[in-house]
Design a protein around this motif. Sequence first.
Motif, PDB file in Angstrom:
ATOM      1  N   ALA A 103      47.403 -18.098  -9.192  1.00  0.00           N
ATOM      2  CA  ALA A 103      46.434 -19.036  -8.773  1.00  0.00           C
ATOM      3  C   ALA A 103      45.116 -18.887  -9.769  1.00  0.00           C
ATOM      4  O   ALA A 103      44.443 -19.847 -10.021  1.00  0.00           O
ATOM      5  N   GLN A 104      44.997 -17.671 -10.695  1.00  0.00           N
ATOM      6  CA  GLN A 104      44.027 -17.606 -11.633  1.00  0.00           C
ATOM      7  C   GLN A 104      44.299 -17.893 -12.830  1.00  0.00           C
ATOM      8  O   GLN A 104      43.662 -17.780 -13.944  1.00  0.00           O
ATOM      9  N   GLY A 105      45.727 -18.471 -13.150  1.00  0.00           N
ATOM     10  CA  GLY A 105      46.083 -18.992 -14.547  1.00  0.00           C
ATOM     11  C   GLY A 105      46.408 -17.726 -15.342  1.00  0.00           C
ATOM     12  O   GLY A 105      46.102 -17.694 -16.774  1.00  0.00           O
ATOM     13  N   ARG A 106      46.811 -16.622 -14.886  1.00  0.00           N
ATOM     14  CA  ARG A 106      46.797 -15.464 -15.609  1.00  0.00           C
ATOM     15  C   ARG A 106      48.403 -14.653 -15.621  1.00  0.00           C
ATOM     16  O   ARG A 106      48.575 -13.528 -15.918  1.00  0.00           O
ATOM     17  N   VAL A 107      49.478 -15.654 -15.584  1.00  0.00           N
ATOM     18  CA  VAL A 107      50.732 -15.308 -15.463  1.00  0.00           C
ATOM     19  C   VAL A 107      50.991 -14.557 -17.008  1.00  0.00           C
ATOM     20  O   VAL A 107      51.995 -13.762 -16.979  1.00  0.00           O
ATOM     21  N   ASP A 108      50.885 -15.318 -17.991  1.00  0.00           N
ATOM     22  CA  ASP A 108      51.149 -14.510 -19.191  1.00  0.00           C
ATOM     23  C   ASP A 108      50.478 -13.487 -19.565  1.00  0.00           C
ATOM     24  O   ASP A 108      51.290 -12.308 -20.248  1.00  0.00           O
ATOM     25  N   GLU A 109      49.274 -13.150 -18.908  1.00  0.00           N
ATOM     26  CA  GLU A 109      48.819 -11.999 -18.973  1.00  0.00           C
ATOM     27  C   GLU A 109      49.423 -10.799 -18.406  1.00  0.00           C
ATOM     28  O   GLU A 109      49.668  -9.612 -18.705  1.00  0.00           O
TER      29      GLU A 109
END
Length: 279
Positions: free
Chosen positions: A90-96
């Motif tokens: 949801a926050q666009g932080r999957v790569d992190e």
Amino acid sequence: MAVWERPDFLELPERDSKPRRRGLSHVLDKGVTTAALEALLDQAGEFVDVLKIGWGIAYVDPTVKERVALCNAAGVTVSLGGTLLEICEAQGRVDELRRWAAGIGIGAIEVSDGLQAITPARKAELVRALATDFTVFAETGAKDGHAPVVTEQWLTEMEADLVAGASWVIAEGRESGTVGLYHDDGSVRTELVDAIADRLPVDRVIFEAPRKSQQTWLIRRLGAGVNLGNVPLDEVLALETLRLGLRADTAITEPISTEPISTEPISTEPISTESVAAR
């Protein structure tokens, strides 16, 4: 310390040794201390296949790296809970998330849509992307007990997740055992379990079953080798006795195998064929 010699004078169901592909005990870690986890692994580590760090606990636990290392040394796969993945998406932080998880030794990630904010197509994309670096457990079912449970939708989503690269798919039951696979009183949606077992390779499905009554039902229905999830940490040994027929709920007095103890419905709930008519 004396070495314990396991007794072998009873005839019990065969249990695969670790690393197992079937008969998994997938336990839910709600933030156990390092000392308690170490003690559990010393006592019952051979019966634990996957330890899921629930929700976003791993993100706030200062001892998480140490606890992951203990599990890895004991041959226990550590998985992040699906809710953390959903929030990162949801926050666009999957790569992190994937870089952080790999850095602390996490070997598995659960991909779910319990919050109902990820489409099935996007979920399959996430499974495919994460499966290159992690063992992926893909969960089907909503956290909301009021969400409709449509058997055909569950089956289609599970099949798509397996095709996308999930090692196992998980049938939602939550830690309460009152949603998804279960009615709000904890009783099993018999027709849903039967449809899953009939259409999917059952050794690739983990049925969440936090309650003893649910574990018992599934073992009697699908056999000692059924994969069970969301097992409380302090019930690992108790679950093993259920699998082996060493507890009154599944006790047997004659030699048995890993086949189901009974193929007759244990619930009085009628089995509906309407939801599986398309098979």
